[in-house]
Design an enzyme around this catalytic site. Structure first.
Site, PDB file in Angstrom:
ATOM      1  N   HIS A  62      41.925  60.449  28.445  1.00  0.00           N
ATOM      2  CA  HIS A  62      41.194  61.308  29.378  1.00  0.00           C
ATOM      3  C   HIS A  62      39.700  61.378  29.035  1.00  0.00           C
ATOM      4  CE1 HIS A  62      44.978  62.895  31.010  1.00  0.00           C
ATOM      5  NE2 HIS A  62      45.364  63.243  29.800  1.00  0.00           N
TER       6      HIS A  62
HETATM    7  O1  RIB Z   1      43.545  67.412  30.970  1.00  0.00           O
HETATM    8  C1  RIB Z   1      43.020  66.645  29.916  1.00  0.00           C
HETATM    9  C2  RIB Z   1      41.858  67.348  29.290  1.00  0.00           C
HETATM   10  O2  RIB Z   1      42.266  68.585  28.723  1.00  0.00           O
HETATM   11  C3  RIB Z   1      41.256  66.560  28.110  1.00  0.00           C
HETATM   12  O3  RIB Z   1      39.913  66.897  27.968  1.00  0.00           O
HETATM   13  C4  RIB Z   1      42.050  67.068  26.945  1.00  0.00           C
HETATM   14  O4  RIB Z   1      41.361  66.917  25.708  1.00  0.00           O
HETATM   15  C5  RIB Z   1      42.152  68.524  27.302  1.00  0.00           C
HETATM   16  O5  RIB Z   1      40.935  69.177  26.890  1.00  0.00           O
END
Ligand code: RIB
Ligand code: CA
Length: 320
Positions: A247
């Protein structure tokens, strides 16, 4: 000319990989790292950020500041079930872990001011890379909106446009934890680039190749990153057969390789409240009123981005 960036983060396994990617990328000049409560509580995330900077950037002094311990207007929701109780898939040994938590008392608690100061003071426009809930960044926008409009962009990992959420069917974690902050940032008038789950769900490390290549680097940075990925892919964290979703590195990737992402322009809102739609990101074009459109990544050359992220992590910013 490298892009000056401030990274606001809730480390977090994928945050750690995003920080490693940014520090290994000559296209970026990391001016500051600021921490926010999200995946884990603020003390844990701040200790992780200090620990990561010692491992990933031992030769450069990077400003580190801790920020908001809870969302703008609600209680904190964390994600230890995804990132482990230490936020880094249990990689920190208990003794060392206890020590680094104690050290957070010495880390300045002025992250919101630090974001404003770095944006305001830089002759070249600073890009804020927001990898956690947007609490710190929203507080910076509220504290000095004029200064924050000097920012080149706010690059955000968060939200989902058409993809299923990862906290509720409608909401992605960062926007679910602090929907009010996300909406403040999207209404700020600063150019915003959003990397939502629509794209990040296509970007995964799903076999042991990467961790083996990193571990074979035979240096502490490679060994750490290899072990972090190995642990994070283990069943008890992903529960999805060893797939580690990239992500936060994807958000950094939109700065490094914009040509590999398909962008659409959408004025965006984020639902507050406590109903089923809490944290849902929607195109405001369908609602009354309008706000400055954000650039939203709606598709990606997934294989190319994953391999570039991996190659950059393996190269470690070394020559070549
Ligand atoms: O949904 C994914 C996000 O939420 C990423 O940034 C993960 O590290 C959490 O913070
Ligand atoms: Ca994060």
């Amino acid at each position: 000319m490298s892009i000056p960036v401030v990274i606001d983060t809730d480390p977090g396994v994928d945050d750690a990989l995003a920080l490693a990617l940014a520090l290994a990328s000559p296209e970026l000049s990391v001016r500051a790292v600021t921490t926010v409560a999200g995946n884990v509580d603020l003390t844990t995330g701040t200790a992780n950020a200090g620990y990561l900077l010692r491992i990933l950037a031992p030769s450069t002094a990077i400003r580190l500041a801790q920020g908001c311990a809870k969302p703008l207007a609600r209680e904190l929701v964390t994600a230890e079930e995804v990132h482990g109780s230490d936020g880094l898939a249990g990689i920190t040994g208990h003794e060392r872990w206890r020590r680094s938590r104690a050290e957070t008392r010495d880390i300045p608690a002025d992250a919101v001011d630090a974001i404003v100061e770095e944006v305001e003071a830089s002759p070249e426009p600073v890009t804020v890379i927001a990898l956690g809930p947007l609490t710190n960044v929203a507080a910076a926008v509220r504290r000095d909106p004029a200064a924050m409009r000097r920012a080149g962009a706010i690059v955000v990992m968060g939200g989902s446009l058409h993809a299923r959420g990862n906290v509720t069917p409608h909401a992605e974690f960062n926007f679910y934890v602090d929907p009010e902050a996300a909406d403040v940032v999207l209404a700020s008038g600063v150019p915003v680039v959003v990397t939502p789950l629509d794209v990040t769900h296509q970007l995964a490390v799903s076999d042991e190749t990467v961790e083996s290549r990193l571990a074979s680097l035979a240096d502490s940075r490679g060994a750490f990153l290899g072990e972090l990925i190995r642990r994070a892919r283990a069943e008890q964290f992903t529960g999805r057969g060893g797939k580690l979703l990239l992500h936060d590195p994807a958000a950094v990737g939109t700065l490094l390789w914009p040509e590999l992402f398909t962008m659409e322009s959408h004025p965006l809102t984020v639902d507050g409240g406590d109903g089923d739609l809490r944290g849902a990101m929607r195109s405001a074009a369908v609602d009354e009123g309008s706000r400055m459109a954000a650039q939203v990544a709606v598709d990606v050359a997934a294989d190319a981005v994953v391999s570039r992220i991996v190659e950059r992590l393996v190269a470690g910013g070394g020559p070549g």
